[in-house]
Scaffold this motif. Structure first.
Motif, PDB file in Angstrom:
ATOM      1  N   TYR A 133       0.786  -1.211   0.062  1.00 21.44           N
ATOM      2  CA  TYR A 133       0.100   0.012   0.059  1.00 21.44           C
ATOM      3  C   TYR A 133       0.744   1.222  -0.072  1.00 21.44           C
ATOM      4  N   ILE A 134       2.122   1.111   0.530  1.00 20.50           N
ATOM      5  CA  ILE A 134       2.993   2.211   0.577  1.00 20.50           C
ATOM      6  C   ILE A 134       3.177   2.535  -0.909  1.00 20.50           C
ATOM      7  N   LEU A 135       3.719   1.629  -1.563  1.00 25.15           N
ATOM      8  CA  LEU A 135       4.209   1.477  -2.941  1.00 25.15           C
ATOM      9  C   LEU A 135       3.182   2.150  -4.081  1.00 25.15           C
ATOM     10  N   ALA A 136       2.000   1.695  -3.679  1.00 22.80           N
ATOM     11  CA  ALA A 136       0.822   2.070  -4.306  1.00 22.80           C
ATOM     12  C   ALA A 136       0.366   3.449  -4.352  1.00 22.80           C
ATOM     13  N   THR A 137       0.565   4.025  -3.134  1.00 25.23           N
ATOM     14  CA  THR A 137       0.207   5.332  -2.803  1.00 25.23           C
ATOM     15  C   THR A 137       1.275   6.471  -3.288  1.00 25.23           C
ATOM     16  N   ARG A 148      -7.576   3.381  -9.470  1.00 23.07           N
ATOM     17  CA  ARG A 148      -7.582   2.267 -10.318  1.00 23.07           C
ATOM     18  C   ARG A 148      -6.219   1.466  -9.593  1.00 23.07           C
ATOM     19  N   ALA A 149      -5.596   1.876  -9.190  1.00 27.37           N
ATOM     20  CA  ALA A 149      -4.364   1.030  -8.518  1.00 27.37           C
ATOM     21  C   ALA A 149      -4.993   0.354  -7.310  1.00 27.37           C
ATOM     22  N   PHE A 150      -5.662   0.840  -6.535  1.00 29.43           N
ATOM     23  CA  PHE A 150      -6.173   0.244  -5.305  1.00 29.43           C
ATOM     24  C   PHE A 150      -7.308  -0.549  -5.780  1.00 29.43           C
ATOM     25  N   GLY A 151      -7.985  -0.136  -6.807  1.00 28.68           N
ATOM     26  CA  GLY A 151      -9.071  -1.175  -7.318  1.00 28.68           C
ATOM     27  C   GLY A 151      -8.566  -2.299  -7.568  1.00 28.68           C
ATOM     28  N   LEU A 324     -18.086 -13.226  -7.955  1.00 31.47           N
ATOM     29  CA  LEU A 324     -18.494 -12.445  -9.053  1.00 31.47           C
ATOM     30  C   LEU A 324     -18.984 -10.977  -8.879  1.00 31.47           C
ATOM     31  N   GLY A 325     -19.808 -10.930  -7.704  1.00 29.43           N
ATOM     32  CA  GLY A 325     -20.338  -9.673  -7.366  1.00 29.43           C
ATOM     33  C   GLY A 325     -19.244  -8.970  -7.094  1.00 29.43           C
ATOM     34  N   LEU A 326     -18.309  -9.245  -6.093  1.00 28.77           N
ATOM     35  CA  LEU A 326     -16.910  -8.457  -5.809  1.00 28.77           C
ATOM     36  C   LEU A 326     -16.306  -8.031  -6.952  1.00 28.77           C
ATOM     37  N   LEU A 327     -15.837  -9.022  -8.018  1.00 24.65           N
ATOM     38  CA  LEU A 327     -15.093  -8.495  -9.040  1.00 24.65           C
ATOM     39  C   LEU A 327     -15.831  -7.451 -10.045  1.00 24.65           C
ATOM     40  N   VAL A 328     -17.197  -7.565 -10.085  1.00 26.45           N
ATOM     41  CA  VAL A 328     -17.901  -6.599 -10.898  1.00 26.45           C
ATOM     42  C   VAL A 328     -17.573  -5.084 -10.486  1.00 26.45           C
ATOM     43  N   THR A 329     -17.616  -4.944  -9.248  1.00 26.29           N
ATOM     44  CA  THR A 329     -17.582  -3.668  -8.360  1.00 26.29           C
ATOM     45  C   THR A 329     -16.089  -3.246  -8.250  1.00 26.29           C
ATOM     46  N   SER A 330     -15.235  -4.228  -7.808  1.00 26.93           N
ATOM     47  CA  SER A 330     -13.779  -3.735  -7.718  1.00 26.93           C
ATOM     48  C   SER A 330     -13.061  -3.173  -8.715  1.00 26.93           C
ATOM     49  N   LEU A 331     -13.674  -4.171  -9.922  1.00 31.68           N
ATOM     50  CA  LEU A 331     -12.848  -3.811 -11.426  1.00 31.68           C
ATOM     51  C   LEU A 331     -13.268  -2.247 -11.673  1.00 31.68           C
ATOM     52  N   ALA A 332     -14.469  -1.923 -11.325  1.00 29.40           N
ATOM     53  CA  ALA A 332     -15.029  -0.869 -11.835  1.00 29.40           C
ATOM     54  C   ALA A 332     -14.756   0.609 -10.963  1.00 29.40           C
ATOM     55  N   ALA A 333     -13.890   0.260 -10.061  1.00 31.73           N
ATOM     56  CA  ALA A 333     -13.461   1.164  -9.152  1.00 31.73           C
ATOM     57  C   ALA A 333     -12.898   2.453  -9.743  1.00 31.73           C
ATOM     58  N   GLY A 334     -12.031   2.350 -10.535  1.00 28.08           N
ATOM     59  CA  GLY A 334     -11.668   3.806 -11.350  1.00 28.08           C
ATOM     60  C   GLY A 334     -12.534   4.378 -12.017  1.00 28.08           C
ATOM     61  N   GLY A 386     -17.701  -2.869  -3.969  1.00 30.55           N
ATOM     62  CA  GLY A 386     -18.017  -1.536  -4.345  1.00 30.55           C
ATOM     63  C   GLY A 386     -17.369  -0.335  -3.345  1.00 30.55           C
ATOM     64  N   MET A 387     -17.141  -0.942  -2.134  1.00 29.82           N
ATOM     65  CA  MET A 387     -16.497   0.224  -1.107  1.00 29.82           C
ATOM     66  C   MET A 387     -15.066  -0.336  -0.445  1.00 29.82           C
ATOM     67  N   LEU A 388     -14.482  -1.270  -0.951  1.00 25.78           N
ATOM     68  CA  LEU A 388     -13.213  -1.584  -0.311  1.00 25.78           C
ATOM     69  C   LEU A 388     -12.308  -0.510  -0.877  1.00 25.78           C
ATOM     70  N   THR A 389     -12.122  -0.246  -2.174  1.00 25.44           N
ATOM     71  CA  THR A 389     -11.289   0.825  -2.793  1.00 25.44           C
ATOM     72  C   THR A 389     -11.577   2.071  -2.299  1.00 25.44           C
ATOM     73  N   PRO A 390     -12.899   2.718  -2.157  1.00 27.49           N
ATOM     74  CA  PRO A 390     -12.764   4.177  -1.706  1.00 27.49           C
ATOM     75  C   PRO A 390     -12.499   4.294  -0.064  1.00 27.49           C
ATOM     76  N   SER A 391     -12.833   3.220   0.635  1.00 26.64           N
ATOM     77  CA  SER A 391     -12.394   3.042   2.110  1.00 26.64           C
ATOM     78  C   SER A 391     -10.994   3.405   2.215  1.00 26.64           C
ATOM     79  N   VAL A 392      -9.990   2.321   1.315  1.00 25.10           N
ATOM     80  CA  VAL A 392      -8.739   2.689   1.464  1.00 25.10           C
ATOM     81  C   VAL A 392      -8.145   3.912   1.031  1.00 25.10           C
ATOM     82  N   ASN A 393      -8.977   4.387   0.030  1.00 23.32           N
ATOM     83  CA  ASN A 393      -8.406   5.840  -0.699  1.00 23.32           C
ATOM     84  C   ASN A 393      -8.689   6.781   0.243  1.00 23.32           C
ATOM     85  N   VAL A 394      -9.838   6.895   1.143  1.00 22.42           N
ATOM     86  CA  VAL A 394     -10.270   7.776   2.044  1.00 22.42           C
ATOM     87  C   VAL A 394      -8.885   7.852   3.173  1.00 22.42           C
ATOM     88  N   VAL A 395      -8.614   6.712   3.545  1.00 19.36           N
ATOM     89  CA  VAL A 395      -7.654   6.695   4.585  1.00 19.36           C
ATOM     90  C   VAL A 395      -5.966   7.129   4.238  1.00 19.36           C
TER      91      VAL A 395
END
Length: 467
Positions: A133-137, A148-151, A324-334, A386-395
């Motif tokens: 997460y440090i490298l991605a940030t 998109r990276a966190f997604g 499948l549900g998780l992939l649909v929304t995670s990959l659309a995070a960007g 759908g909320m994993l990526t925005p939560s990480v991004n917020v923090v």
């Protein structure tokens, strides 16, 4: 790895973009395998308990200790990246993890399985995940590119957690539960080979001190809290004692870090990290997301195997709906990050997750067909993804580069503590009486906790937009 300029004159931004793409693959795979390790054993409960002559509670203990070791050591692991460098910590963690996976594959009993899977893989994960997460940030500086990276990272992380039951079930049914650990070791080898191309963008500082006292206090406090929950169905007084001890030790930890900073030292975790309201709320949503995901995974897996008599592969196939549900929304995070505020994405995610749990609860008492769980699991996956990526991004985005080691360790510790508590809370309820009534009770407890996550998301500042 920096890319030399071509004859056409590659710009610095192009070099950075190339570097980021090379780094992203091993980072995402690293998150995948660690999440996979936290959930794949759920569908092998019966196989492992029979082969190692132990009980369902014994396997649950191994799963929980793995998650607990990650949570307890993630903050120290994050701080070590400043002193030894992000790449070195990442490589060391991968090697320790791989050794633990091979030891688990050869385990003759529960004790060796706990040593390999719970202890060594847990330590390896605590060393390798903060650098991810440090490298991605650091490499992805704009909000949408970082989303998109966190997604991608969170998509593979969520895939590992949600598809762990299916992949583990397929491997266990075709070969053996031991082969699932060999699979982990092979993936680790691939990640190590890809990681060799990474250059650390931030220099290590060997002169940085390490707060050993703070590390011990934080780890012991977290262990006491989770172990207290695990003992709830055996000894109420022991549970109360452990919970109180954990709370007091963590209180002492925060007093320790405050005093150390006032003396001019460098604490394990600065108390200033908790003064940002937006980040605090984001951490709460992260914690609850992983608590719900891992809790539901354990409860449904145990129910299908113990109550319905499903084998590992059939249990894993049912979980494909969540994957499948998780992939649909995670990959659309960007794409989501460009259009909607992060607060909105997290609230909608919790709404879908709670709806999915409501469907699962309704089916627990009304439908004799376990395959009717598919819609509920799919909704759950949509919401979590759908909320994993925005939560990480917020923090992560709430702090500058020089505090990324601290916030990355804290963020991952909070998430993994959620995973550990989810398994502990859900397992304590359903293992006590693995029937439909206990299954429903466990889901109700998890749904109430999920509702708390929705409230935390609603309290996020309305300006928490990703665009």
């Amino acid at each position: 790895m920096a890319v030399p300029a071509t004859s056409t004159g590659a710009s610095g931004s192009e070099r950075a973009s190339s570097t980021a793409r090379q780094v992203l693959a091993p980072l995402a795979l690293a998150q995948f395998i660690c999440s996979f390790a936290g959930s794949n054993m759920n569908v092998m409960i019966n196989d492992i308990s029979e082969d190692l002559d132990t009980t369902v509670q014994g396997v649950q203990l191994a799963i929980t200790i793995f998650l607990l070791v990650m949570a307890a050591l993630m903050i120290p692991g994050g701080k070590l990246t400043d002193r030894y460098g992000r790449k070195r910590c990442l490589m060391t963690g991968l090697v320790v993890y791989g050794v633990g996976a091979l030891l688990s594959a050869a385990a003759p009993g529960l004790g060796v399985l706990i040593l390999g899977n719970s202890i060594l893989e847990g330590i390896g994960t605590a060393l390798l995940i903060p650098p991810v997460y440090i490298l991605a940030t650091v490499l992805f500086t704009e909000v949408t590119s970082r989303a998109r990276a966190f997604g991608a990272i969170m998509a593979l992380g969520g895939l590992g957690a949600a598809a762990g039951p299916l992949i583990g079930g397929l491997i266990s049914s075709a070969l053996s539960w031991r082969a699932a650990f060999v699979f982990q070791a092979l993936v680790i080898v691939v990640i190590i080979l890809l990681t060799r191309r990474i250059e650390d963008p931030l220099p290590a500082d060997p002169t940085r001190s390490f707060d050993t006292g703070g590390a011990i206090l934080s780890a012991v406090g977290l262990v006491c809290l989770v172990m207290g929950i695990l003992t709830a169905d055996d000894n109420v007084w022991l549970m109360i004692g452990l919970l109180l001890a954990g709370a007091l030790i963590l209180f002492g930890f925060f007093r320790w870090t405050g005093a150390k900073k006032r003396r001019g030292g460098e604490p394990l975790l600065s108390n200033d990290m908790f003064r940002d309201r937006k980040s605090n709320l984001g951490l709460i949503t992260q914690h609850i997301q992983w608590l719900v995901l891992m809790g539901v995974s354990f409860v449904v897996s145990a129910y299908l195997q113990v109550v319905r008599g499903f084998d590992a592969i059939h249990t894993g196939v049912i979980f494909t709906a969540a994957t499948l549900g998780l992939l649909v929304t995670s990959l659309a995070a960007g794409r989501f990050a460009k259009r909607y505020a992060q607060r909105t994405l997290i609230m909608v995610g919790f709404t879908a997750t709670l709806a999915g749990m409501g469907v699962l609860l309704g089916l627990a008492s009304s439908s004799p067909n376990a395959w009717a769980m598919l819609p509920g699991l799919f909704l759950l996956g949509l919401g979590i993804g759908g909320m994993l990526t925005p939560s990480v991004n917020v923090v992560q985005s709430s702090f500058p580069e020089d505090q990324q080691s601290e916030i990355s360790g804290l963020s991952r510790s909070v998430s993994n503590l959620g995973s550990a508590l989810g398994t502990a809370v859900a397992g304590t309820v359903i293992v006590a009486d693995p029937a439909v009534g206990a299954y429903s009770a466990a889901l109700i407890v998890l749904a109430v906790i999920g509702l708390g996550g929705f409230v935390a998301a609603a309290l996020l500042p309305r300006g928490s937009a990703a665009s």
